[in-house]
Design a protein around this motif. Structure first.
Motif, mmCIF file in Angstrom:
data_model
loop_
_atom_site.group_PDB
_atom_site.id
_atom_site.type_symbol
_atom_site.label_atom_id
_atom_site.label_comp_id
_atom_site.label_asym_id
_atom_site.label_seq_id
_atom_site.Cartn_x
_atom_site.Cartn_y
_atom_site.Cartn_z
ATOM 1 N N ALA A 189 0.839 -1.203 0.000
ATOM 2 C CA ALA A 189 0.000 0.000 0.000
ATOM 3 C C ALA A 189 0.871 1.249 0.000
ATOM 4 C CB ALA A 189 -0.917 -0.002 1.216
ATOM 5 N N LEU A 190 0.499 2.211 -0.838
ATOM 6 C CA LEU A 190 1.194 3.494 -0.890
ATOM 7 C C LEU A 190 0.438 4.507 -0.053
ATOM 8 C CD1 LEU A 190 1.803 3.680 -4.759
ATOM 9 C CD2 LEU A 190 3.315 2.730 -3.036
ATOM 10 N N VAL A 191 1.110 5.109 0.910
ATOM 11 C CA VAL A 191 0.492 6.168 1.702
ATOM 12 C C VAL A 191 1.418 7.377 1.699
ATOM 13 C CG1 VAL A 191 -0.627 4.488 3.220
ATOM 14 C CG2 VAL A 191 1.522 5.524 3.919
ATOM 15 N N GLY A 192 0.921 8.491 2.185
ATOM 16 C CA GLY A 192 1.767 9.670 2.264
ATOM 17 C C GLY A 192 0.983 10.945 2.126
ATOM 18 N N TYR A 193 1.691 12.039 2.277
ATOM 19 C CA TYR A 193 1.083 13.355 2.162
ATOM 20 C C TYR A 193 0.569 13.548 0.740
ATOM 21 C CZ TYR A 193 0.703 17.809 4.658
ATOM 22 O OH TYR A 193 0.244 18.898 5.351
ATOM 23 N N THR A 194 -0.486 14.306 0.607
ATOM 24 C CA THR A 194 -1.024 14.559 -0.728
ATOM 25 C C THR A 194 0.028 15.241 -1.597
ATOM 26 O OG1 THR A 194 -2.851 15.543 -1.969
ATOM 27 C CG2 THR A 194 -2.059 16.792 -0.088
ATOM 28 N N ASN A 195 0.083 14.837 -2.847
ATOM 29 C CA ASN A 195 1.031 15.386 -3.832
ATOM 30 C C ASN A 195 2.479 14.951 -3.604
ATOM 31 O OD1 ASN A 195 1.206 16.852 -6.237
ATOM 32 N ND2 ASN A 195 1.949 18.671 -5.194
ATOM 33 N N ALA A 196 2.675 13.825 -2.889
ATOM 34 C CA ALA A 196 4.030 13.331 -2.657
ATOM 35 C C ALA A 196 4.545 12.501 -3.829
ATOM 36 C CB ALA A 196 4.091 12.491 -1.373
ATOM 37 N N GLY A 197 3.631 12.047 -4.714
ATOM 38 C CA GLY A 197 4.036 11.274 -5.885
ATOM 39 C C GLY A 197 3.600 9.823 -5.847
ATOM 40 N N LYS A 198 2.582 9.498 -5.041
ATOM 41 C CA LYS A 198 2.135 8.112 -4.909
ATOM 42 C C LYS A 198 1.596 7.555 -6.227
ATOM 43 C CE LYS A 198 -0.809 8.967 -1.661
ATOM 44 N NZ LYS A 198 -0.589 10.435 -1.707
ATOM 45 N N SER A 199 0.740 8.329 -6.886
ATOM 46 C CA SER A 199 0.129 7.851 -8.136
ATOM 47 C C SER A 199 1.167 7.709 -9.238
ATOM 48 C CB SER A 199 -0.982 8.807 -8.586
ATOM 49 O OG SER A 199 -2.021 8.848 -7.630
ATOM 50 N N THR A 200 2.142 8.610 -9.270
ATOM 51 C CA THR A 200 3.227 8.514 -10.258
ATOM 52 C C THR A 200 4.014 7.230 -10.044
ATOM 53 O OG1 THR A 200 3.411 10.925 -10.326
ATOM 54 C CG2 THR A 200 5.258 9.671 -11.213
ATOM 55 N N LEU A 201 4.271 6.902 -8.778
ATOM 56 C CA LEU A 201 5.009 5.681 -8.453
ATOM 57 C C LEU A 201 4.205 4.444 -8.828
ATOM 58 C CD1 LEU A 201 7.558 4.484 -7.191
ATOM 59 C CD2 LEU A 201 6.444 4.614 -4.963
ATOM 60 N N LEU A 202 2.908 4.457 -8.537
ATOM 61 C CA LEU A 202 2.050 3.326 -8.913
ATOM 62 C C LEU A 202 2.088 3.107 -10.420
ATOM 63 C CD1 LEU A 202 -0.113 1.208 -8.009
ATOM 64 C CD2 LEU A 202 -1.826 2.965 -8.454
ATOM 65 N N ASN A 203 2.054 4.197 -11.171
ATOM 66 C CA ASN A 203 2.084 4.093 -12.634
ATOM 67 C C ASN A 203 3.376 3.475 -13.149
ATOM 68 O OD1 ASN A 203 -0.472 5.167 -12.968
ATOM 69 N ND2 ASN A 203 0.243 7.257 -13.241
ATOM 70 N N LEU A 204 4.474 3.664 -12.417
ATOM 71 C CA LEU A 204 5.753 3.066 -12.821
ATOM 72 C C LEU A 204 5.719 1.544 -12.729
ATOM 73 C CD1 LEU A 204 8.701 5.190 -11.344
ATOM 74 C CD2 LEU A 204 8.201 4.747 -13.735
ATOM 75 N N PHE A 205 4.994 1.036 -11.747
ATOM 76 C CA PHE A 205 4.996 -0.400 -11.488
ATOM 77 C C PHE A 205 3.887 -1.154 -12.211
ATOM 78 C CE2 PHE A 205 7.693 0.715 -7.875
ATOM 79 C CZ PHE A 205 8.575 -0.351 -7.850
ATOM 80 N N THR A 206 2.889 -0.433 -12.721
ATOM 81 C CA THR A 206 1.723 -1.116 -13.273
ATOM 82 C C THR A 206 1.448 -0.703 -14.709
ATOM 83 O OG1 THR A 206 0.218 0.581 -12.434
ATOM 84 C CG2 THR A 206 0.679 -1.265 -10.981
ATOM 85 N N GLN A 207 0.720 -1.557 -15.407
ATOM 86 C CA GLN A 207 0.365 -1.292 -16.797
ATOM 87 C C GLN A 207 -0.851 -0.370 -16.896
ATOM 88 O OE1 GLN A 207 2.103 -2.378 -19.543
ATOM 89 N NE2 GLN A 207 3.598 -3.061 -18.016
ATOM 90 N N LYS A 208 -1.828 -0.578 -16.014
ATOM 91 C CA LYS A 208 -3.051 0.227 -16.039
ATOM 92 C C LYS A 208 -2.803 1.515 -15.267
ATOM 93 C CE LYS A 208 -8.043 -0.199 -15.291
ATOM 94 N NZ LYS A 208 -9.120 -1.050 -14.745
ATOM 95 N N LYS A 209 -2.777 2.622 -15.951
ATOM 96 C CA LYS A 209 -2.381 3.888 -15.346
ATOM 97 C C LYS A 209 -3.527 4.527 -14.549
ATOM 98 C CE LYS A 209 1.530 3.369 -17.384
ATOM 99 N NZ LYS A 209 2.648 2.802 -16.630
ATOM 100 N N VAL A 210 -3.145 5.270 -13.493
ATOM 101 C CA VAL A 210 -4.114 6.033 -12.715
ATOM 102 C C VAL A 210 -3.823 7.515 -12.899
ATOM 103 C CG1 VAL A 210 -4.450 4.244 -10.997
ATOM 104 C CG2 VAL A 210 -2.688 5.963 -10.612
ATOM 105 N N TYR A 211 -4.833 8.330 -12.626
ATOM 106 C CA TYR A 211 -4.694 9.781 -12.814
ATOM 107 C C TYR A 211 -3.614 10.338 -11.889
ATOM 108 C CZ TYR A 211 -5.930 14.726 -13.023
ATOM 109 O OH TYR A 211 -5.899 16.078 -13.178
ATOM 110 N N SER A 212 -2.747 11.169 -12.428
ATOM 111 C CA SER A 212 -1.655 11.747 -11.651
ATOM 112 C C SER A 212 -1.439 13.184 -12.104
ATOM 113 C CB SER A 212 -0.373 10.931 -11.861
ATOM 114 O OG SER A 212 0.727 11.547 -11.244
ATOM 115 N N GLU A 213 -1.435 14.112 -11.129
ATOM 116 C CA GLU A 213 -1.225 15.516 -11.452
ATOM 117 C C GLU A 213 -0.587 16.218 -10.268
ATOM 118 O OE1 GLU A 213 -3.783 19.449 -12.869
ATOM 119 O OE2 GLU A 213 -4.644 17.458 -13.057
#
Length: 400
Positions: A189-213
Motif C-alpha cells: 500500500a502506498l500512503v503519504g502526504y497529498t502530492n508526494a508522488g504516490k500515483s506517479t510511483l504506482l504508474n511506474l509499477f503497473t500497466q493500467k495507469k491512474v490519474y496523476s497531477e
C-alpha cells in the motif's frame, strides 16, 4: 473566482507556514484566485474568529472578490456573524476540502464517503443558516415556524445520512469480498502526504495507469493494480488518498473503509516529498493518521523527488530508499527493498507435480510466486517462492 484568505497565527499543533501554503494550494485546486492574505497574531475570537478591527480591514479590501476563506473550520456562530459583517460569501478550510473531494470522487464508494462528510459538516450549521426564522416564534409553549423548519431539515439530513451509511456498508462488504479473493497475493500500500508522488510511483509499477497531477488531492479513491516484480513475482499495489495537515476528523472517519486497505497490506510504502521544506512535519501528519487507524503494518520510507536540491539535506528515517518516480531513478533499489521485506519469510523450492494432480499444480501457482516451470515427461517441475511450511507440507514432491 477570487478570494481573500484569512488566518490566525497562534500556538497550535500545526505549522503556520505549511498551513498557509496548503490553503493557497487548495484554492488553486478549486480554481480560486487568491487576491489578499490577511493574518493576525491572536487566539480565535469565539464570535468572529478574528478581531473586529481585522473584520473592518477585510471589508475595506473587498472589491471584486467572490468570497472570503478562513484557514480553520468556523463554528456556526462565527460563520453567521462574519457573513453578516462582511456581506460576502464566507467559507472555511473544511468546506474547501469538501469541494475538492466532491469534484474528484469517481467511484461509488468515494462519492458516498464524501457525502457522509458533507452531511456531518452541514448538520450543526442548520441553525445558523436559519437564524432569521427564529423571529417567527409562537407564544409560550409553542415552537415557531423557523424552529420547526430547522427540525424538519435536521430529520431529513439524518434520514439521508442513515441511507448513505447503509449503501456504504454494502460497498464495504463488496470490497472485503474482493480482498478475500486475493488473500494469497502480497499487497503493498502506498500512503503519504497529498502530492508526494504516490500515483506517479504506482504508474511506474503497473500497466493500467491512474490519474496523476501536481495538485492536492489529485486522486481520492484507492486504486489497486497488479504489478510484476523481479523473478515474475506478482503483487498487488494500492494507492490511497493523500493526507494533509488539519484534515477534519470527520473526513478521516469517512475514508476509514478505504484506508482499511492499508491495514490489510503486507507492506506500507510511505511516500515522502523529499523536496518539501516541511518534510518531517508531513511525515508526522501521515504517521498520526495511520496510528489513529490502528495500522501496525511494516513500513518503508520512500523519499521521492530525490533529484531536487532540497533532498540533499534530509536525514532519513529507517528503513528508507531515495528515488525519483518522475525520472525513474533508483526504482531497482526500491524494488529490491520491497522484495527483501515482503518475501523475508519465504524460500525457493522446486516441486515435481504429476500430471494427474493438476488441481495441486493450479493451487500452488495461485498461492505462491512462480519462478520457473518445466513440462517434463511424467510431471511438471515448478520452482516457486513460498513460505517455509510449503517445503515441509509438500516434501514428497521434492527430489533429492
Amino acid at each position: 473566482m477570487k478570494a481573500i484568505l484569512v488566518a490566525l497565527k497562534y500556538t497550535t499543533d500545526y505549522d503556520f507556514d505549511i498551513s498557509i501554503k496548503e490553503l493557497k494550494e487548495l484554492c488553486r485546486a478549486c480554481q480560486i484566485e487568491v487576491t489578499h492574505i490577511v493574518t493576525q497574531a491572536a487566539d480565535p475570537n469565539k464570535t468572529t474568529y478574528v478581531g473586529i478591527g481585522k473584520i473592518k480591514e477585510i471589508r475595506h479590501l473587498i472589491e471584486d472578490e467572490d468570497m472570503v476563506i478562513f484557514n480553520e473550520e468556523l463554528t456556526p456562530l462565527q460563520l453567521r456573524n462574519i457573513s453578516d459583517l462582511l456581506g460576502i460569501e464566507v467559507k472555511d478550510r473544511t468546506d474547501l476540502i469538501l469541494r475538492i473531494f466532491e469534484s474528484r470522487a469517481r467511484t461509488k464508494e468515494a462519492k458516498l464517503q464524501v457525502e457522509v462528510a458533507r452531511l456531518k459538516y452541514e448538520l450543526p450549521r442548520l441553525a445558523g443558516a436559519h437564524e432569521e426564522m427564529y423571529s417567527q416564534q409562537g407564544g409560550s409553549g409553542f415552537r415557531g415556524s423557523g424552529e420547526q423548519q430547522i427540525e424538519i431539515e435536521r430529520r431529513h439530513i439524518r434520514r439521508h445520512m442513515a441511507q448513505v451509511y447503509k449503501e456504504l456498508r454494502e460497498v464495504t462488504k463488496e470490497r472485503q469480498t474482493q480482498r478475500k479473493r486475493r488473500e494469497n497475493m502480497k499487497v503493498v500500500a502506498l500512503v503519504g502526504y497529498t502530492n508526494a508522488g504516490k500515483s506517479t510511483l504506482l504508474n511506474l509499477f503497473t500497466q493500467k495507469k491512474v490519474y496523476s497531477e501536481d495538485m492536492l488531492f489529485a486522486t481520492l479513491e484507492t486504486s489497486t493494480r497488479q504489478a510484476v516484480l523481479k523473478n515474475n513475482r506478482t503483487i498487488l499495489m494500492s494507492d490511497t488518498v493523500g493526507f494533509i495537515s488539519q484534515l477534519p476528523h470527520h473526513l478521516i472517519e469517512a475514508f476509514k473503509s478505504t484506508l482499511e486497505e492499508v491495514k490489510e497490506a503486507d507492506l506500507i510504502l510511505h511516500v515522502v516529498d523529499a523536496s518539501s521544506p516541511y518534510v518531517n512535519k508531513q511525515i508526522e501528519v501521515t504517521n498520526m493518521v495511520l496510528k489513529e487507524l490502528g495500522v501496525e503494518t511494516p513500513m518503508l520510507y520512500v523519499y521521492n523527488k530525490c533529484d531536487l536540491e532540497q533532498a540533499e539535506f534530509i536525514v532519513p528515517r529507517d528503513p528508507y530508499v531515495f528515488i525519483s518516480a518522475k525520472n525513474n531513478l533508483h526504482i531497482d533499489k526500491l524494488e529490491d527493498e520491497i522484495i527483501k521485506i515482503i518475501y523475508k519469510d519465504e524460500e525457493r523450492i522446486t516441486l515435481y507435480i504429476p500430471y494427474e494432480e493438476g488441481d495441486l499444480y493450479k493451487k500452488l501457482i495461485r498461492e505462491t510466486t512462480l519462478i520457473k516451470e518445466e513440462f517434463q515427461d511424467e510431471c511438471i517441475a515448478i520452482t516457486i517462492e513460498a513460505p517455509t511450511y510449503y517445503a515441509n507440507k509438500y516434501s514428497r514432491y521434492r527430489k533429492v
